[in-house]
Scaffold this active site. Structure first.
Site, mmCIF file in Angstrom:
data_model
loop_
_atom_site.group_PDB
_atom_site.id
_atom_site.type_symbol
_atom_site.label_atom_id
_atom_site.label_comp_id
_atom_site.label_asym_id
_atom_site.label_seq_id
_atom_site.Cartn_x
_atom_site.Cartn_y
_atom_site.Cartn_z
ATOM 1 N N GLU A 1 8.633 13.293 6.512
ATOM 2 C CA GLU A 1 7.600 13.290 5.626
ATOM 3 C C GLU A 1 7.612 14.433 4.770
ATOM 4 O O GLU A 1 7.127 15.790 5.506
ATOM 5 C CB GLU A 1 6.380 12.656 6.053
ATOM 6 C CG GLU A 1 5.147 12.697 5.008
ATOM 7 C CD GLU A 1 5.290 11.826 3.829
ATOM 8 O OE1 GLU A 1 5.864 10.790 3.822
ATOM 9 O OE2 GLU A 1 5.108 12.455 2.716
ATOM 10 N N HIS B 1 -19.038 -12.812 21.440
ATOM 11 C CA HIS B 1 -18.521 -11.642 22.673
ATOM 12 C C HIS B 1 -17.604 -12.359 23.589
ATOM 13 O O HIS B 1 -17.875 -13.205 23.930
ATOM 14 C CB HIS B 1 -19.764 -10.937 23.315
ATOM 15 C CG HIS B 1 -19.488 -10.082 24.364
ATOM 16 N ND1 HIS B 1 -19.357 -8.828 24.122
ATOM 17 C CD2 HIS B 1 -19.509 -10.275 25.617
ATOM 18 C CE1 HIS B 1 -19.247 -8.232 25.253
ATOM 19 N NE2 HIS B 1 -19.262 -9.303 26.288
ATOM 20 N N ALA C 1 1.551 -8.043 -1.628
ATOM 21 C CA ALA C 1 1.787 -9.570 -1.878
ATOM 22 C C ALA C 1 0.504 -10.125 -2.429
ATOM 23 O O ALA C 1 0.506 -10.883 -3.482
ATOM 24 C CB ALA C 1 2.484 -10.283 -0.788
HETATM 25 P P1 FAD Z 1 8.624 -9.615 -5.874
HETATM 26 O O1 FAD Z 1 8.129 -10.317 -4.541
HETATM 27 O O2 FAD Z 1 9.375 -8.674 -5.726
HETATM 28 O O3 FAD Z 1 9.477 -11.016 -6.603
HETATM 29 C C1 FAD Z 1 9.927 -10.664 -7.798
HETATM 30 C C2 FAD Z 1 11.175 -11.914 -8.114
HETATM 31 O O4 FAD Z 1 11.469 -11.638 -9.438
HETATM 32 C C3 FAD Z 1 12.137 -11.725 -7.040
HETATM 33 O O5 FAD Z 1 12.255 -12.932 -6.394
HETATM 34 C C4 FAD Z 1 13.336 -11.441 -7.987
HETATM 35 O O6 FAD Z 1 14.379 -12.192 -7.424
HETATM 36 C C5 FAD Z 1 12.732 -12.111 -9.472
HETATM 37 N N1 FAD Z 1 13.260 -11.481 -10.321
HETATM 38 C C6 FAD Z 1 13.412 -10.174 -10.752
HETATM 39 N N2 FAD Z 1 14.086 -10.085 -11.893
HETATM 40 C C7 FAD Z 1 14.304 -11.227 -12.578
HETATM 41 C C8 FAD Z 1 14.775 -11.660 -13.585
HETATM 42 N N3 FAD Z 1 14.908 -10.801 -14.706
HETATM 43 N N4 FAD Z 1 15.052 -13.060 -13.673
HETATM 44 C C9 FAD Z 1 14.662 -13.929 -12.771
HETATM 45 N N5 FAD Z 1 13.935 -13.491 -11.589
HETATM 46 C C10 FAD Z 1 14.013 -12.108 -11.556
HETATM 47 N N6 FAD Z 1 3.012 -6.587 0.987
HETATM 48 C C11 FAD Z 1 2.033 -7.035 1.570
HETATM 49 O O7 FAD Z 1 1.263 -7.225 1.160
HETATM 50 N N7 FAD Z 1 2.078 -7.153 3.074
HETATM 51 C C12 FAD Z 1 3.315 -6.471 3.820
HETATM 52 O O8 FAD Z 1 3.056 -6.525 5.111
HETATM 53 C C13 FAD Z 1 4.272 -5.967 3.138
HETATM 54 N N8 FAD Z 1 5.500 -5.698 3.857
HETATM 55 C C14 FAD Z 1 6.451 -5.231 3.214
HETATM 56 C C15 FAD Z 1 7.815 -4.856 3.691
HETATM 57 C C16 FAD Z 1 8.900 -4.719 2.988
HETATM 58 C C17 FAD Z 1 10.003 -4.273 4.060
HETATM 59 C C18 FAD Z 1 8.740 -4.722 1.668
HETATM 60 C C19 FAD Z 1 10.073 -3.979 1.072
HETATM 61 C C20 FAD Z 1 7.572 -4.849 1.117
HETATM 62 C C21 FAD Z 1 6.736 -5.374 1.779
HETATM 63 N N9 FAD Z 1 5.394 -5.760 0.914
HETATM 64 C C22 FAD Z 1 4.350 -6.023 1.949
HETATM 65 C C23 FAD Z 1 5.222 -5.624 -0.350
HETATM 66 C C24 FAD Z 1 5.625 -7.136 -1.191
HETATM 67 O O9 FAD Z 1 6.609 -7.688 -0.532
HETATM 68 C C25 FAD Z 1 5.498 -6.954 -2.590
HETATM 69 O O10 FAD Z 1 4.306 -6.204 -2.980
HETATM 70 C C26 FAD Z 1 5.625 -8.618 -3.023
HETATM 71 O O11 FAD Z 1 6.500 -9.027 -2.945
HETATM 72 C C27 FAD Z 1 5.302 -8.368 -4.637
HETATM 73 O O12 FAD Z 1 5.324 -9.455 -5.014
HETATM 74 P P2 FAD Z 1 5.847 -9.713 -6.556
HETATM 75 O O13 FAD Z 1 5.511 -11.393 -6.934
HETATM 76 O O14 FAD Z 1 5.083 -8.806 -7.552
HETATM 77 O O15 FAD Z 1 7.296 -9.431 -6.718
#
Ligand code: FAD
Length: 473
Positions: free
Chosen positions: A205, A446, A322
């Site tokens: 890091e 508890h 998420a």
């Molecule tokens: P996304 O989930 O990224 O969804 C975006 C969607 O848009 C995708 O399906 C993509 O295919 C689609 N897309 C993109 N561009 C286009 C386009 N032009 N046309 C049509 N479709 C398109 N968050 C948590 O809260 N808890 C966790 O434990 C957690 N763990 C994680 C672990 C990992 C390894 C990673 C990588 C992320 C994690 N996250 C976690 C973060 C979480 O996944 C994201 O914050 C969340 O998915 C964001 O949601 P979103 O709807 O903004 O976008």
């Protein structure tokens, strides 16, 4: 020219932001089209994020629990790993959950379109279908929920040995050694999985601490555990160069004192952050504005500079979580449906699903200091919790931050077993404007870890039953 279809609301991206928005809008009576390249809704979270990583962390926990059971007089033989079965089980969880979301879409009469969407102009979308054809869609309103993707890393080489979070989740073999670049939550969670499966894991890091943004006293128990389970935790250290060799990747480091060193790793996981999926949408032909990092700029209703276009989730910036995306999605949907709504949470909880877990919500000591807030902080160490002792989790800690004058709860931080489950009490308390007395006087069952929340609130007044720390006069 292909047919031009019309819709009341088009949601681009079916992750936890997009599908929550689409479902809520349909529940509120709107006619909705949900567009994503994937077969079913789910997004990063279900296909390559939250859910697969937590499935693997569950396996890691089983392994660690079995090893630690020895203290309690239970000895298991070392586990045999069947990676194919592990992958199949994880994929089954993903299929079941995304399939279920597909069913919920159909039940709500949402039109799910499997395509990549881009703007022709601010009023028209072009949909690039899987079969190479394209369609046009003229929505009255649009929600952009296209999420984010892993950031690339400066000294990058092209090598099969380099992984990002997406391919690190598909474990085909256990690397003998793994370097995790980046001490954020994704790197630490995935590093913990690989360490439990038998890799020698080192995390590097560039800053002087893991999990920047989390108070140091919450990170300490995790860091101690990682220093036992990992081969190394290198702080204030930068990766300067990487070179592929026959038997691994040689990585050159430079520490804060300018000293150089190098080591060879079987695999390298790059988890140095994520960037927004705002390119490829042709936003330039709309009035939608992005900031210098490409995040879409929105107001408190999640409206962009184009009044009929909204944006939610990772594509709008931190915290990239998420549940934040889903909450924003519901606000945007409600606004479009004509309701009075704004995204103004007092606390967005965040959880690091390592062992021990870390969970925070609301203000941290660092953020309170930065904002010049006058706070009282109380800590309840889990050495004083009966439940923690029975769970071998005495290294945990629950802390609470309250307004120094009113004792209104402003923040909570927990490190320890199930911290991710416990933190919601803090989030509810903050949203309800509760004061420390409310938590103190609420009878908690508890023996449970939730008592540590009650006792941390009591500790504000020097009245925690299981620790003796009189209030300062
Ligand atoms: P996304 O989930 O990224 O969804 C975006 C969607 O848009 C995708 O399906 C993509 O295919 C689609 N897309 C993109 N561009 C286009 C386009 N032009 N046309 C049509 N479709 C398109 N968050 C948590 O809260 N808890 C966790 O434990 C957690 N763990 C994680 C672990 C990992 C390894 C990673 C990588 C992320 C994690 N996250 C976690 C973060 C979480 O996944 C994201 O914050 C969340 O998915 C964001 O949601 P979103 O709807 O903004 O976008």
């Amino acid at each position: 020219m292909a047919d031009i279809k019309k819709t009341q609301l088009a949601v681009i991206g079916a992750g936890p932001g997009g599908y929550a928005a689409a479902f809520h809008a349909a529940d509120l009576g709107l006619e909705v089209s949900l567009i994503d390249v994937q077969l079913n809704p789910g997004g990063t979270c279900l296909y390559r994020g939250c859910i697969p990583s937590k499935a693997l962390l569950h396996v890691a926990k089983l392994i660690n629990d079995a090893r630690e059971a020895e203290e309690w007089g239970l000895t298991f033989t070392p586990p045999e790993l069947n990676l194919d079965k592990m992958r199949d089980r994880t994929n089954l969880v993903i299929e079941q959950m995304t399939g279920g979301l597909g069913q919920l879409c159909r039940a709500r009469k949402i039109t799910y379109i499997r395509a990549r969407a881009s703007f022709v102009n601010s009023r028209r979308l072009i949909l690039f279908n899987e079969d190479g054809s394209d369609d046009y869609l003229d929505p009255e309103h649009i929600i952009i929920a296209t999420g984010s993707r892993p950031t690339l890393f400066g000294p990058l080489i092209k090598s099969e040995r380099l992984m990002n979070s997406t391919n690190a989740l598909q474990i085909n073999r256990i690397p003998s050694s793994l370097l995790v670049i980046g001490g954020g939550y994704i790197g630490l969670e995935l590093g913990s999985v690989y360490a439990a499966l038998g890799s020698e894991v080192t995390v590097v890091e560039a800053t002087d601490r893991l999990l920047t943004g989390v108070d140091h006293d919450l990170v300490v128990p995790l860091q101690k555990r990682l220093e036992q389970n990992f081969k190394g935790v290198l702080l204030s250290t930068k990766v300067m160069e990487m070179k592929e060799l026959e038997d691994g990747v040689r990585v050159q480091f430079e520490n804060g004192a300018g000293e150089k060193s190098s080591a060879v790793y079987d695999k390298v996981l790059i988890s140095v952050g994520r960037k927004p999926n705002s390119q490829g949408l042709n936003l330039a032909d709309t009035g939608v504005k992005t900031d210098s990092k490409g995040f879409i700029v929105v107001d408190e209703q999640r409206r962009t500079a184009e009044p009929h276009i909204f944006a939610i989730g990772d594509v709008t910036g931190q915290p990239m979580l998420a549940h934040k995306a889903s909450a924003e999605g519901k606000v945007a949907a409600a606004v479009i449906a004509g309701k009075k709504a704004a995204f103004e949470p007092m606390a967005i909880p965040a959880v690091v699903f390592t062992d021990p877990e870390i969970a925070i919500c609301g203000e941290t000591e660092n953020s309170a200091k930065a904002k010049g807030l006058s706070v009282h902080v109380a800590k309840f160490p889990w050495t004083a919790s009966g439940r923690a002792s029975t769970l071998s989790s005495s290294d945990g800690l629950t802390k609470i931050l309250v307004d120094a004058e009113t004792s209104q709860i402003l923040g909570m931080g927990i490190v320890g077993n199930s911290a991710g489950e416990l933190i919601s009490e803090g989030a509810l308390a903050i949203e309800m404007g509760a004061v420390a007395e409310d938590l103190d006087m609420t009878i908690h069952p508890h023996p449970t870890l939730s008592e540590t929340v009650m006792e941390s609130a009591a500790a504000i007044f020097g009245q925690s039953t299981h620790i003796y720390r009189p209030a300062k006069k």
